[in-house]
Each structure stands twice: as structure tokens, then as C-alpha cells.
Design a protein around this motif. Structure first.
Motif, PDB file in Angstrom:
ATOM      1  N   ASN A 103       0.820  -1.208   0.000  1.00  0.00           N
ATOM      2  CA  ASN A 103       0.000   0.000   0.000  1.00  0.00           C
ATOM      3  C   ASN A 103       0.858   1.265   0.000  1.00  0.00           C
ATOM      4  OD1 ASN A 103      -2.637  -1.000  -0.152  1.00  0.00           O
ATOM      5  ND2 ASN A 103      -2.699  -1.444   2.030  1.00  0.00           N
ATOM      6  N   ALA A 104       1.980   1.235   0.722  1.00  0.00           N
ATOM      7  CA  ALA A 104       2.890   2.387   0.719  1.00  0.00           C
ATOM      8  C   ALA A 104       3.445   2.629  -0.679  1.00  0.00           C
ATOM      9  CB  ALA A 104       4.023   2.155   1.722  1.00  0.00           C
ATOM     10  N   LEU A 105       3.752   1.543  -1.387  1.00  0.00           N
ATOM     11  CA  LEU A 105       4.281   1.674  -2.745  1.00  0.00           C
ATOM     12  C   LEU A 105       3.207   2.178  -3.707  1.00  0.00           C
ATOM     13  CD1 LEU A 105       6.782   1.255  -4.489  1.00  0.00           C
ATOM     14  CD2 LEU A 105       6.048  -1.114  -4.871  1.00  0.00           C
ATOM     15  N   ILE A 106       1.994   1.663  -3.561  1.00  0.00           N
ATOM     16  CA  ILE A 106       0.883   2.113  -4.405  1.00  0.00           C
ATOM     17  C   ILE A 106       0.642   3.612  -4.197  1.00  0.00           C
ATOM     18  CG2 ILE A 106      -1.622   1.932  -4.712  1.00  0.00           C
ATOM     19  CD1 ILE A 106      -1.318  -1.100  -4.183  1.00  0.00           C
ATOM     20  N   GLU A 107       0.725   4.039  -2.947  1.00  0.00           N
ATOM     21  CA  GLU A 107       0.529   5.458  -2.633  1.00  0.00           C
ATOM     22  C   GLU A 107       1.669   6.304  -3.200  1.00  0.00           C
ATOM     23  OE1 GLU A 107       0.004   8.095   1.432  1.00  0.00           O
ATOM     24  OE2 GLU A 107      -0.738   6.034   1.404  1.00  0.00           O
ATOM     25  N   GLN A 108       2.893   5.821  -3.054  1.00  0.00           N
ATOM     26  CA  GLN A 108       4.062   6.568  -3.523  1.00  0.00           C
ATOM     27  C   GLN A 108       4.031   6.768  -5.038  1.00  0.00           C
ATOM     28  OE1 GLN A 108       6.590   8.021  -1.743  1.00  0.00           O
ATOM     29  NE2 GLN A 108       7.365   8.788  -3.684  1.00  0.00           N
ATOM     30  N   THR A 109       3.533   5.778  -5.759  1.00  0.00           N
ATOM     31  CA  THR A 109       3.517   5.857  -7.230  1.00  0.00           C
ATOM     32  C   THR A 109       2.310   6.618  -7.766  1.00  0.00           C
ATOM     33  OG1 THR A 109       2.439   3.683  -7.292  1.00  0.00           O
ATOM     34  CG2 THR A 109       4.834   3.713  -7.526  1.00  0.00           C
ATOM     35  N   GLY A 110       1.421   7.068  -6.876  1.00  0.00           N
ATOM     36  CA  GLY A 110       0.311   7.916  -7.300  1.00  0.00           C
ATOM     37  C   GLY A 110      -0.879   7.184  -7.878  1.00  0.00           C
ATOM     38  N   ILE A 111      -1.000   5.887  -7.595  1.00  0.00           N
ATOM     39  CA  ILE A 111      -2.138   5.141  -8.168  1.00  0.00           C
ATOM     40  C   ILE A 111      -3.128   4.694  -7.094  1.00  0.00           C
ATOM     41  CG2 ILE A 111      -0.873   4.402 -10.214  1.00  0.00           C
ATOM     42  CD1 ILE A 111      -0.457   1.677  -8.915  1.00  0.00           C
ATOM     43  N   VAL A 167       6.802   3.543   4.332  1.00  0.00           N
ATOM     44  CA  VAL A 167       6.762   4.743   3.484  1.00  0.00           C
ATOM     45  C   VAL A 167       8.173   5.124   3.047  1.00  0.00           C
ATOM     46  CG1 VAL A 167       6.279   7.231   3.481  1.00  0.00           C
ATOM     47  CG2 VAL A 167       4.585   5.634   4.401  1.00  0.00           C
ATOM     48  N   GLN A 168       9.125   5.080   3.968  1.00  0.00           N
ATOM     49  CA  GLN A 168      10.517   5.404   3.635  1.00  0.00           C
ATOM     50  C   GLN A 168      11.084   4.425   2.612  1.00  0.00           C
ATOM     51  OE1 GLN A 168      12.521   5.340   7.428  1.00  0.00           O
ATOM     52  NE2 GLN A 168      11.715   7.338   8.061  1.00  0.00           N
ATOM     53  N   MET A 169      10.788   3.142   2.810  1.00  0.00           N
ATOM     54  CA  MET A 169      11.290   2.125   1.877  1.00  0.00           C
ATOM     55  C   MET A 169      10.658   2.283   0.499  1.00  0.00           C
ATOM     56  SD  MET A 169      11.167  -1.097   4.516  1.00  0.00           S
ATOM     57  CE  MET A 169      11.910  -2.321   3.465  1.00  0.00           C
ATOM     58  N   ALA A 170       9.360   2.605   0.461  1.00  0.00           N
ATOM     59  CA  ALA A 170       8.674   2.804  -0.817  1.00  0.00           C
ATOM     60  C   ALA A 170       9.262   3.997  -1.557  1.00  0.00           C
ATOM     61  CB  ALA A 170       7.181   2.996  -0.583  1.00  0.00           C
ATOM     62  N   GLN A 171       9.574   5.057  -0.834  1.00  0.00           N
ATOM     63  CA  GLN A 171      10.187   6.236  -1.452  1.00  0.00           C
ATOM     64  C   GLN A 171      11.548   5.884  -2.056  1.00  0.00           C
ATOM     65  OE1 GLN A 171      10.195   8.950   1.879  1.00  0.00           O
ATOM     66  NE2 GLN A 171       8.134   9.748   1.429  1.00  0.00           N
ATOM     67  N   GLU A 172      12.303   5.074  -1.323  1.00  0.00           N
ATOM     68  CA  GLU A 172      13.630   4.674  -1.822  1.00  0.00           C
ATOM     69  C   GLU A 172      13.514   3.839  -3.095  1.00  0.00           C
ATOM     70  OE1 GLU A 172      17.675   2.299  -0.352  1.00  0.00           O
ATOM     71  OE2 GLU A 172      15.985   2.523   1.023  1.00  0.00           O
ATOM     72  N   LEU A 173      12.576   2.895  -3.126  1.00  0.00           N
ATOM     73  CA  LEU A 173      12.395   2.064  -4.317  1.00  0.00           C
ATOM     74  C   LEU A 173      11.903   2.897  -5.495  1.00  0.00           C
ATOM     75  CD1 LEU A 173      10.798  -1.248  -2.955  1.00  0.00           C
ATOM     76  CD2 LEU A 173      13.180  -0.766  -3.484  1.00  0.00           C
ATOM     77  N   TYR A 174      11.017   3.842  -5.226  1.00  0.00           N
ATOM     78  CA  TYR A 174      10.505   4.722  -6.280  1.00  0.00           C
ATOM     79  C   TYR A 174      11.646   5.549  -6.891  1.00  0.00           C
ATOM     80  CZ  TYR A 174       7.436   8.155  -8.556  1.00  0.00           C
ATOM     81  OH  TYR A 174       6.803   8.953  -9.468  1.00  0.00           O
ATOM     82  N   SER A 175      12.530   6.061  -6.033  1.00  0.00           N
ATOM     83  CA  SER A 175      13.684   6.837  -6.512  1.00  0.00           C
ATOM     84  C   SER A 175      14.641   5.963  -7.311  1.00  0.00           C
ATOM     85  CB  SER A 175      14.432   7.466  -5.327  1.00  0.00           C
ATOM     86  OG  SER A 175      13.610   8.384  -4.650  1.00  0.00           O
TER      87      SER A 175
END
Length: 571
Positions: A253-261, A304-312
Motif C-alpha cells: 500500500n505504501a508503494l501504491i501510494e508513492q507511485t500515485g495510483i 513509506v521510507q522504503m517505498a520512497q527509496e524504491l521509487y527513486s
């Protein structure tokens, strides 16, 4: 067929185009119910493997999962780890580092396992080709269970008959073994791991409904590993897409949120091009453990921090890929490589983790099998992407004396070799190739010719029965000829959408196009003249007529629903 299934003849024609022509298969396709999955016990050694694991759990033995660094490998590891934990196993995991360890299980991983007191190794998404490594593990007294989905290695006898060679593991679970009776041969690694835990859960008396927890992850792995979305894969993806919108997984869910979907209806595109690549990015530019730990994370702030790192990391990977593609295209265009029917391009400075992605882009551009080679720690590594007429795995088999290691599928493969063998590999792959000029012509296959004026909302809605689309179940493509273009206009904030007003059989229909508008304009100008192009854009009577291929979608805007034609190709 239409009467039996209760759907239109057009839907049945599309099914037949995909080689679905018997009632049971067609019904399973139209109604992809989870109960339509086959019993995992049909897979060779699967029951044997689960019974071994059951005994190891009872004996409190240490179990280690050896995964892989791509999305399928990470999710396979996740499924096995969560399931074995649920069953009370003493279990941990290792995912090889792409650069330092390479693909799959190796002797170093085995030696560390022995030192750590590991009793049993279970591989996922790898192991079927690790003959020497698994033999070594057995010599050290380690129990080994292989779960994999890759092609089984083979040797040829004096009469060129192929004899499969499998590892000397305690259980080898891969439905591509010649003597495996499992009916569906196209599962990804996570699919095989899921079949394993389905049976294990039965033996460990875990309630069946707990399998649902894995559906969303199976959908991601299946789409990202680009296996055919037919049979069981279609069932898993369909059910996974329904589950992912209500996921309880904090990391996902953190990753889904980070990617804007977040809040959108998530489809195959989001899995394959947004969520999957972020999970994959850690395995490409860092360590795949990060992707796995995100899925295992139960702390919202940390997730959330990990999702941000993967997104970057994924954005960094995108930029590196764009630069790498430009570099390879320049190399091909400025050398005699462009005359080869099999492209073997050695660029030492390309990051080895994106070689496969670049190979795919180059394959798309030139429509030829493509291998991208780059420098690794102690050798040269290559990744390939192929066309339908060229079985990449078998062609590498012909060159195995030049390679230190290789594996893969007909359409994708990886290998390593010594630097002084690069030129020899290029020469032999091209010498052995039986590709003809005809094989290298890009083709567009349509499902049916449909008059544009017959497209309506009912048809667009019925086509949704065929979703989700992907490899092996492409979105239906239709065509029509000699269509008058009454008016053209360019829309969108970025002026990147072309809208055409069409006339066919005295009926007006709107169509949109998301391709290169400048190229479209140049084509019309060349064929009909600048004056006719200008008339088309001003809505005046003109002579512009097109043949086109198109998709049919449902368009929803301000509460209204209507059929929408999306042009794909024109002439």
C-alpha cells in the motif's frame, strides 16, 4: 460455440484466435474462477516436497529459501517465507545479489548455509539448471527442494534426441519436466511456489481461505514475468487484481501510494509498468532484499521510507535505460552490426542490471533477436530478448562451449562468458541462425475486420469479458478499410492526442490516436498533399481515406459511457 457459452460469435472468434477452441477451456477463460485451478499434486515431486517440509517443520529443522532478484523471485520468496512461517517453520531467506552472486543458487550460498546450520534449502524461481551446485549441497548433507518454472536443461545423444537433465535434489518441482503430468506448463516461479504452499497448507491444516492473502502478489509476479495470461495464469491475475484494491499489506500500500495510483482501478498496466518495476529496481541497482523487506514490513512509517527509496531507484533506472538505449542504437547504426540477423552488442559501461531492458527496447526497434553484453565483476554478462521466430534458449545451447553459464526461455535469456569469447559468440549465433527475411518482417495480426459504424457500447462492454490482457491474451485488435476522415483536431494539455471524426456507411464515429502526431501529419501530407491535410484539420471536404487497426474501449466522462475507438496503425 456462441450458443454453448452464451456470448457473441465475435467473442468466440477472438477465443479461437488464441487457440481456445474447446468448451472447458473456453468456459474457464470466460469465467476465471479460483476453483478452476488444478490440484498441485499433479505436479511431479510437489507432494513429495511438501511432505519433506512437513517433516522438517515437525523436527524443528532450519530451512532456508533461496530466491532470485527479479519481481518473480522476490514474490516467490515472499510467498514461501510467509507460508512456512504460518506453518511454524524455522525459516529464513537469501536472495542472491545480481552483481556479486549472479543468478540462482551458488556454491558460496551453499557453504554459508552449511556454516549456519541449515538443514534444508528450498529454491524458488531458480535451481532447475543448478546441477553442480545442488550436487555440492547434497555432498554437504543438505536436503534440497527445487521449485522452478524455467526450461529444463538437456543433452543430445548420438541421434540428436534430447534428454533432459535435472538436479540431484530430494524433490525437483518444475512442470516443464518431460514426465510431469501437470496440465498447465506456463506458471511463473511464484505460481509454482503457490501450488506448493496450497498443498502444504492442506497437510498442516491451515484454513483454505488463507490462500487468498497471496492472490495480489501472484498477480504482480505473473504479469511482471511476462508469462502467457491464459489458463491458470489468467485465473490468478484476475483474482489478484480484484484483491489488490483492498490489500492489507502495509508495504504494498505504501508503494501504491508513492507511485500515485492509490484509489485508481489497478490493472495489468499498473502491475507491469508501475508497481513491478519499483520492486525490481532494488534488485537491479541495489539489493533485491529491499523489495522483499518492503512487502514484509509491518511498520507504516518505515514502509513509506522504503517505498520512497524504491521509487527513486526506479526513476534512476529509467534514466540509465534511456541513456543506454541511445548508446546502443548509435553503436548499431555506426557499425556493420546493423547487417546482422542476431544483434550481439557489447557495451562494457552499461550497468548489467538494465541490459535485459535495453535488449528489449532494441529488439522492438529493429525486430531482431538482441543480446546486450556488458562487463561484470569477473566476466562479461549478457541478457537477450527475442522474437517469436527465434528460440533464444535453444540457440544459446548451440553455443554452450563459449559460455560459462546460461539459462532462460525461448524469448528471454541470460548468460556469462569470458571477454575473449564475445566476438566468437556473435559470429556463431549469426552463423547458426536460420532466420529468413520473412521472419524479420514485423507483423500486425488482427482479430477481425469490423466496420467502424457497427461499434457500440454493448460490444465494448462485452469485450471486457476477455480482460485482463497481456502476453498470450493481447487486447483484441480490429480493422476496417477505406474510411473517410472528415475532421482532425489535436487535444490535450501537451497537445499529444489526435482526435479524428470518421465517416463510414453514412455514420459518423469519433476516434482518438495516442501515437506520433507529427509522423501522422507527414504521412497524410505525403500521400494526399498539404492542401488535403489542411482541409482535414479545418473540417472541409477532403480526399483523405484510411485503412486502420483499432482497439475498442469504454469511455466514461461526466457520468456518460460510450464506446471509444482507439487507432493503433494506419495506412
Amino acid at each position: 460455440m456462441s450458443q454453448s457459452l452464451g456470448v457473441s460469435e465475435l467473442i468466440c472468434r477472438i477465443l479461437v484466435n488464441r487457440c481456445i477452441d474447446d468448451y472447458e477451456t473456453a468456459k474457464r477463460f470466460i469465467q476465471p474462477d479460483i476453483e478452476g485451478l488444478y490440484d498441485g499434486r499433479l505436479m511431479k515431486d510437489l507432494e513429495k516436497g511438501t511432505l519433506i517440509i512437513k517433516d522438517k517443520i515437525a523436527g524443528n529443522k532450519k530451512i532456508r529459501i533461496i530466491g532470485d532478484y527479479d519481481v518473480d523471485g522476490v514474490i516467490s520468496t515472499y510467498i514461501l517465507y510467509k507460508a512456512l512461517n504460518r506453518c511454524g517453520a524455522k525459516v529464513d531467506y537469501v536472495i542472491p545479489h545480481r552483481i556479486y552472486d549472479g543468478y540462482g543458487i551458488n556454491n558460496s550460498i551453499i557453504e554459508i548455509a552449511k556454516k549456519d546450520g541449515i538443514d534444508t534449502i528450498i529454491t524458488c524461481d531458480n535451481g532447475i539448471s543448478a546441477l553442480e551446485q545442488i550436487k555440492y549441497a547434497k555432498e554437504l548433507g543438505i536436503t534440497v527442494i527445487v521449485t522452478d518454472h524455467h526450461d529444463v536443461p538437456f543433452i543430445e545423444d548420438a541421434n540428436l534426441n534430447r534428454i533432459q537433465v535435472t538436479p540431484e535434489a530430494d524433490a525437483v518441482i518444475d512442470m516443464k519436466q518431460g514426465d510431469c503430468e501437470y496440465p498447465f506448463k506456463l506458471l511463473c516461479g511464484a505460481g509454482v511456489a503457490f501450488k506448493f504452499i496450497q498443498v502444504l497448507y492442506q497437510y498442516m491444516n491451515v484454513p483454505k481461505h488463507e490462500e487468498k492473502y497471496f492472490y495480489e502478489f501472484l498477480a504482480i509476479a505473473t504479469v511482471c514475468d511476462v508469462v502467457d495470461l491464459t489458463g491458470e495464469n489468467r485465473i490468478l491475475v484476475k483474482n489478484g487484481l480484484e484483491a489488490i484494491g483492498n490489500s492489507k499489506n502495509i508495504g504494498l500500500n505504501a508503494l501504491i501510494e508513492q507511485t500515485g495510483i492509490m484509489g485508481k482501478e489497478i490493472g495489468v498496466y499498473h502491475l507491469g509498468f508501475i508497481i513491478g518495476p519499483c520492486i525490481n529496481a532494488s534488485g537491479r541497482l541495489d539489493c533485491a532484499i529491499k523489495g522483499l523487506e518492503l512487502l514484509l514490513c509491518d511498520d507504516r512509517e518505515k514502509a513509506v521510507q522504503m517505498a520512497q527509496e524504491l521509487y527513486s531507484l526506479n526513476n534512476e533506472r529509467k534514466n540509465m535505460t534511456l541513456a543506454g538505449v541511445e548508446e546502443v542504437v548509435a553503436t548499431v547504426e555506426n557499425s556493420d552490426l546493423k547487417n546482422d540477423r542476431v544483434l550481439v552488442v557489447y557495451r562494457p559501461d552499461i550497468h548489467e542490471s538494465i541490459a535485459g531492458i535495453i535488449a528489449g527496447k532494441i529488439r522492438e526497434k529493429y525486430n531482431v533477436p538482441t543480446f546486450i553484453l556488458t562487463d561484470s565483476e569477473n566476466c562479461v554478462k549478457g541478457s537477450g530478448r527475442s522474437i517469436d521466430a527465434y528460440n533464444m534458449f535453444e540457440e544459446l545451447q548451440k553455443c554452450k562451449e563459449l559460455l560459462t553459464k546460461f539459462g532462460g526461455h525461448p524469448l528471454a535469456a541470460g548468460f556469462s562468458l569470458e571477454p575473449d569469447k564475445v566476438d566468437a559468440l556473435r559470429l556463431k549465433l549469426n552463423f547458426c541462425s536460420t532466420l529468413t527475411e520473412d521472419d524479420l518482417i514485423a507483423r500486425i495480426y488482427i482479430d477481425a475486420q469490423i466496420p467502424i459504424d457497427t461499434v457500440n457500447l454493448q460490444l465494448a462492454e462485452e469485450l471486457k469479458l476477455l480482460e485482463p490482457y497481456g502476453k498470450g491474451n493481447s487486447k483484441p485488435l480490429f480493422a476496417d478499410k477505406n474510411i473517410s476522415v472528415i475532421r482532425a483536431s489535436v487535444l490535450g494539455a501537451n497537445r499529444n492526442v489526435l482526435k479524428l471524426r470518421l465517416l463510414s456507411n453514412n455514420r459518423y464515429t469519433d476516434c482518438i490516436y495516442f501515437g506520433d502526431i507529427q509522423e501522422f501529419d507527414c504521412y497524410i501530407k505525403c500521400k494526399f498533399g498539404e492542401q488535403e491535410l489542411n482541409k482535414m484539420y479545418s473540417g472541409q471536404n477532403n480526399n483523405v481515406k484510411l485503412d486502420m487497426t483499432f482497439h475498442i474501449d469504454v469511455n466514461e466522462y461526466n457520468g456518460n459511457r460510450n464506446a471509444q475507438i482507439i487507432m493503433q496503425n494506419y495506412r
